[in-house]
Design an enzyme around this catalytic site. Structure first.
Site, PDB file in Angstrom:
ATOM      1  N   CYS A   2       0.948  -1.208   0.045  1.00  0.00           N
ATOM      2  CA  CYS A   2      -0.107   0.189  -0.025  1.00  0.00           C
ATOM      3  C   CYS A   2       0.867   1.052  -0.074  1.00  0.00           C
ATOM      4  CB  CYS A   2      -1.033   0.078   1.248  1.00  0.00           C
ATOM      5  SG  CYS A   2      -1.949  -1.188   1.415  1.00  0.00           S
ATOM      6  N   ARG A  27       3.510  -0.313  -5.243  1.00  0.00           N
ATOM      7  CA  ARG A  27       3.408  -0.769  -3.751  1.00  0.00           C
ATOM      8  C   ARG A  27       2.504  -1.597  -3.545  1.00  0.00           C
ATOM      9  NH1 ARG A  27       6.802   1.759   0.253  1.00  0.00           N
ATOM     10  NH2 ARG A  27       5.399   1.220   1.841  1.00  0.00           N
ATOM     11  N   TRP A  73      -2.591  -2.534  -1.572  1.00  0.00           N
ATOM     12  CA  TRP A  73      -2.395  -3.995  -1.900  1.00  0.00           C
ATOM     13  C   TRP A  73      -3.095  -4.753  -0.766  1.00  0.00           C
ATOM     14  CZ3 TRP A  73      -0.099  -7.963   0.971  1.00  0.00           C
ATOM     15  CH2 TRP A  73       0.006  -9.228   0.107  1.00  0.00           C
ATOM     16  N   ASN A  99      -1.591   1.925   5.561  1.00  0.00           N
ATOM     17  CA  ASN A  99      -0.796   1.036   5.244  1.00  0.00           C
ATOM     18  C   ASN A  99      -0.139   0.124   6.266  1.00  0.00           C
ATOM     19  OD1 ASN A  99       1.175  -0.436   3.945  1.00  0.00           O
ATOM     20  ND2 ASN A  99       2.900   0.928   4.248  1.00  0.00           N
ATOM     21  N   GLY A 100      -0.640  -1.139   6.321  1.00  0.00           N
ATOM     22  CA  GLY A 100      -0.073  -2.055   7.372  1.00  0.00           C
ATOM     23  C   GLY A 100      -1.313  -3.087   7.823  1.00  0.00           C
ATOM     24  N   GLU A 485      17.307 -17.328  -8.881  1.00  0.00           N
ATOM     25  CA  GLU A 485      16.801 -16.070  -9.180  1.00  0.00           C
ATOM     26  C   GLU A 485      16.099 -16.231 -10.559  1.00  0.00           C
ATOM     27  OE1 GLU A 485      16.021 -13.621  -7.736  1.00  0.00           O
ATOM     28  OE2 GLU A 485      16.309 -11.830  -9.260  1.00  0.00           O
ATOM     29  N   LYS A 489      12.424 -14.773 -11.416  1.00  0.00           N
ATOM     30  CA  LYS A 489      12.048 -13.698 -12.381  1.00  0.00           C
ATOM     31  C   LYS A 489      10.918 -14.262 -13.307  1.00  0.00           C
ATOM     32  CE  LYS A 489      13.309 -10.893 -10.733  1.00  0.00           C
ATOM     33  NZ  LYS A 489      14.144 -10.899  -9.605  1.00  0.00           N
ATOM     34  N   GLU A 492       7.580 -14.656 -11.535  1.00  0.00           N
ATOM     35  CA  GLU A 492       6.613 -13.516 -10.907  1.00  0.00           C
ATOM     36  C   GLU A 492       6.203 -12.639 -12.014  1.00  0.00           C
ATOM     37  OE1 GLU A 492       8.928 -10.948  -8.076  1.00  0.00           O
ATOM     38  OE2 GLU A 492      10.662 -11.162  -9.364  1.00  0.00           O
ATOM     39  N   HIS A 508      17.824 -36.297  -8.683  1.00  0.00           N
ATOM     40  CA  HIS A 508      16.970 -36.859  -7.365  1.00  0.00           C
ATOM     41  C   HIS A 508      15.785 -36.398  -7.399  1.00  0.00           C
ATOM     42  CE1 HIS A 508      20.995 -37.972  -5.726  1.00  0.00           C
ATOM     43  NE2 HIS A 508      21.397 -36.884  -6.279  1.00  0.00           N
ATOM     44  N   LYS A 607       5.838  -4.282  -4.398  1.00  0.00           N
ATOM     45  CA  LYS A 607       7.319  -4.129  -4.602  1.00  0.00           C
ATOM     46  C   LYS A 607       7.712  -4.255  -3.070  1.00  0.00           C
ATOM     47  CE  LYS A 607      11.211  -2.590  -6.239  1.00  0.00           C
ATOM     48  NZ  LYS A 607      11.713  -3.875  -7.098  1.00  0.00           N
TER      49      LYS A 607
HETATM   50  O1  M6R Z   1      12.871  -4.971  -0.621  1.00  0.00           O
HETATM   51  P1  M6R Z   1      13.434  -6.525  -0.410  1.00  0.00           P
HETATM   52  O2  M6R Z   1      14.811  -6.662  -0.931  1.00  0.00           O
HETATM   53  O3  M6R Z   1      13.349  -6.805   1.211  1.00  0.00           O
HETATM   54  O4  M6R Z   1      12.269  -7.382  -0.978  1.00  0.00           O
HETATM   55  C1  M6R Z   1      12.444  -8.635  -0.699  1.00  0.00           C
HETATM   56  C2  M6R Z   1      11.320  -9.485  -1.857  1.00  0.00           C
HETATM   57  O5  M6R Z   1      10.021  -9.142  -1.647  1.00  0.00           O
HETATM   58  C3  M6R Z   1      11.577  -9.121  -3.332  1.00  0.00           C
HETATM   59  O6  M6R Z   1      12.978  -9.602  -3.503  1.00  0.00           O
HETATM   60  C4  M6R Z   1      10.626  -9.821  -4.082  1.00  0.00           C
HETATM   61  O7  M6R Z   1      11.014 -11.278  -4.144  1.00  0.00           O
HETATM   62  C5  M6R Z   1      10.997  -9.279  -5.829  1.00  0.00           C
HETATM   63  N1  M6R Z   1       9.502  -9.399  -6.439  1.00  0.00           N
HETATM   64  C6  M6R Z   1      11.780 -10.166  -6.507  1.00  0.00           C
HETATM   65  O8  M6R Z   1      11.695  -9.720  -7.852  1.00  0.00           O
END
Ligand code: M6R
Length: 612
Positions: A2, A27, A73, A99-100, A485, A489, A492, A508, A607
């Site tokens: 948010c 956000r 969010w 927000n929270g 990673e 990517k 997501e 395995h 984010k």
């Molecule tokens: O702001 P942060 O690095 O603490 O965030 C961690 C994760 O939420 C963040 O890396 C998330 O997995 C991204 N969407 C990855 O692309």
């Protein structure tokens, strides 16, 4: 999660709200809304993005020089108009954005219902505004006092901004475990979840601390006090952020811009911190605690998502180069499993946003147990940066795309410098290897530039796989976390199911998945385990799998086995993730674009994950 924005002054608040919400949309983008004070209160809320709100607002009375705005969010209640913020008190006098998460909202709601309050949404936020109303009416309090008393009854996390229609020349803001920044203009105030909506108007800011309440007034005054009613002196800071870096600069998406920025952001992360020719590394944060760090019993790295992957690579770096034992923990697991932490441990938090709730909580726990806590964050002035004993900024600039790219390589750059610094001091690597790695680190930005020039080939390969339903990513050693990673990517932003595995683990279990429809992306630029990786590729091919291999320039062996090869420049193995991740970022980006996905705002994601 948010985003909050608010304005109080003499300008028209609505355009400031809309622009601010657009900057904060990373956000959360389930719904958006604004409240404007213009004698009466106008509240406009809409499911969807800020654009949907703007369309909905056409033709409505948007006047007012005081406003609050929100981009959501969803946590409590589905994303719809009813649950969108701002929320209104029962008597129509107060409105707030939040927000929270108010954890005890259900108990509070039941108590308020008994007193006759009626709720129109499923949100915890509506409960909070009714609680403030109840206290204000019952005790005949000014709004800031009603907010203070109400927040004493709240369990959970909040950043709020409140308007009281009967007290129209002020805004009241408060925070606990969710960020809030106040921008001080010449004769006005801006409040937001981060500095991006503010920087355009002023560079003078105050970061609100936990359990602080701020009152800004049209007479230009700013007052801060705590929930226990102690006055605080506002600590005014100067923002170091350029507006241009918040724009797309000609790229279709922020993610693509941020991928292409990496040669510069990596160079920025190294600037002034190392000199290969003279053979030195200077990291402000590390210098102060260098003894403690080099004598540490172990490093514990806490992080989430992509930052956790950077932590896994750091495990290889610190153990391999500096011979320091490392444990890498998901912050969300670590905080709840009663871990053994001693004063001889150094706990390092990795976070782009510096606001991730689980990472914050893990750090707080480690701090209580006496460990040195160190933060590696991107967002200057963020909560983690302020909580830690010491730390270093990544200096990657604002990362707007929800999928993290340049923050990841920024983290790796800094972690490499830390590992090299400690290795040098401990004498765990030779002088010549230290110099070789430093020199090669300086070459990395140019080498990334070369990979980026090959984007068209990667786009072509992405086109071949845009219809895939699953993908497997394999890597070994330093490049195993890169496989994780790459898979993250892809899933997501393109919603293709993907898994990352250590290449040798394939036998395995995951090997059972391989058939002619399964793209297998193999990171094959390691020098040390090269033959073993070649064998892994053979194993995939023997099961009719389709292999896309990331190889070193000039590789002639894998080229003849794999279906597609993407060449990247050769480098030293500890630095290889900085290069091998780039084609994987581009591959995920192009597949997502070809599938018509909004890569900057993937579904269900935000984010900055400021709730657990
Ligand atoms: O702001 P942060 O690095 O603490 O965030 C961690 C994760 O939420 C963040 O890396 C998330 O997995 C991204 N969407 C990855 O692309």
């Amino acid at each position: 999660m948010c985003g909050i924005v608010a304005y109080l002054g003499n300008k028209s608040a609505y355009p400031i709200m809309i622009k601010g919400l657009q900057r904060l949309e990373y956000r959360g983008y389930d719904s958006a809304g604004v409240a404007l004070l213009n004698g009466s209160l106008t509240i406009i809320r809409r499911k969807g993005k800020v654009k949907d709100l703007e369309d909905f607002a056409v033709g409505k009375n948007l006047s007012g020089t005081v406003g609050i705005g929100h981009t959501r969010w969803a946590t409590h209640g589905k994303p719809d108009d009813r649950n969108a913020h701002p929320h209104l008190s029962g008597n129509g006098r107060l409105t707030l954005v939040h927000n929270g998460i108010i954890e005890n909202y259900d108990t509070l709601k039941k108590a308020l219902e008994k007193l006759g309050h009626v709720f129109h949404s499923e949100t915890d936020t509506e409960v909070l505004v009714h609680l403030i109303e109840e206290i204000q009416t019952r005790d005949n309090l000014v709004i800031e006092e009603a907010v203070r008393v109400a927040l004493q009854k709240v369990v959970g996390a909040y950043a709020i901004v409140v308007i009281d229609k009967e007290d129209p020349d002020k805004l009241v803001a408060a925070r606990k475990a969710s960020p809030l920044v106040i921008g001080i203009g010449t004769d006005d105030f801006y409040i937001a979840s981060d500095a991006t909506p503010i920087v355009e108007y002023t560079k003078k800011v105050v970061y609100l601390n936990d359990e602080e309440i701020a009152v800004v007034k049209k007479d230009g005054s700013l007052q801060i006090f705590t929930i226990s009613n102690e006055m605080q002196k506002p600590h005014i800071q100067q923002l170091d952020m350029e507006l241009e870096r918040l724009e797309k600069e000609g790229f279709d998406y922020f993610m693509l811009k941020e991928i292409h920025e990496q040669p510069r952001t990596i160079a920025d992360g190294m600037r002034g911190r190392m000199n290969a020719e003279e053979g030195w590394i200077r990291l402000g944060g590390v210098a102060e605690y260098v003894n403690k760090m080099s004598k540490a019993q172990r490093f514990i790295i806490v992080a989430c998502g992509t930052s956790w992957h950077a932590g896994l690579i750091a495990e290889y770096l610190f153990e391999d180069l500096a011979r320091i034992p490392v444990e890498v923990e998901y912050a969300s697991e670590f905080r709840y499993r009663n871990p053994i932490i001693t004063e001889n441990d150094v706990v390092i938090a990795l976070s782009q946003s510096g606001e991730t709730a689980d990472t914050m909580a893990a750090l707080e726990m480690a701090k209580e147990k006496g460990a040195l806590i160190y933060g590696l964050v991107n967002v200057v002035g963020s909560s983690i940066a302020r909580l830690t004993d010491a730390g270093s900024y990544i200096h990657a600039g604002p990362e707007i795309g929800v999928a993290s790219t340049k923050a990841f390589t920024g983290q790796l750059t800094l972690l490499t410098l830390m590992a090299l610094k400690l290795a040098y001091l401990k004498g765990t690597i030779t002088n010549s290897y230290f110099h070789e790695l430093l020199t090669e680190l300086e070459n990395i930005p140019a080498k990334i530039g070369k990979i980026l020039q090959n984007a068209e080939q990667i786009e072509y390969i992405a086109g071949e796989f845009k219809g895939a339903s699953n993908a497997l990513y394999l890597g070994r050693g330093y490049n195993f976390p890169v496989a994780l990673e790459g898979a993250l990517k892809l899933k997501e932003i393109s919603y293709i199911h993907a898994e990352g595995y250590p290449a040798a683990e394939m036998k395995h279990g995951p090997i059972a998945l391989i058939d002619e429809n399964m793209p297998v992306i193999v990171i094959a630029n390691n020098k040390s385990a090269y033959e073993k990786i070649v064998s892994n590729i053979q194993e995939v091919k023997a099961r009719r799998g389709v292999v896309i291999a990331i190889v070193e320039e000039g590789d002639e062996v894998i080229k003849h086995i794999a279906d597609y090869t993407i060449e990247i420049p050769a480098t030293e193995e500890p630095l290889s993730p900085l290069l091998s991740v780039i084609p994987l970022q581009l591959f995920a980006y192009y597949i997502a674009i070809l599938r018509g996905c909004n890569v900057d705002q993937p579904r269900n994601l935000a984010k900055s994950v400021t709730v657990e």
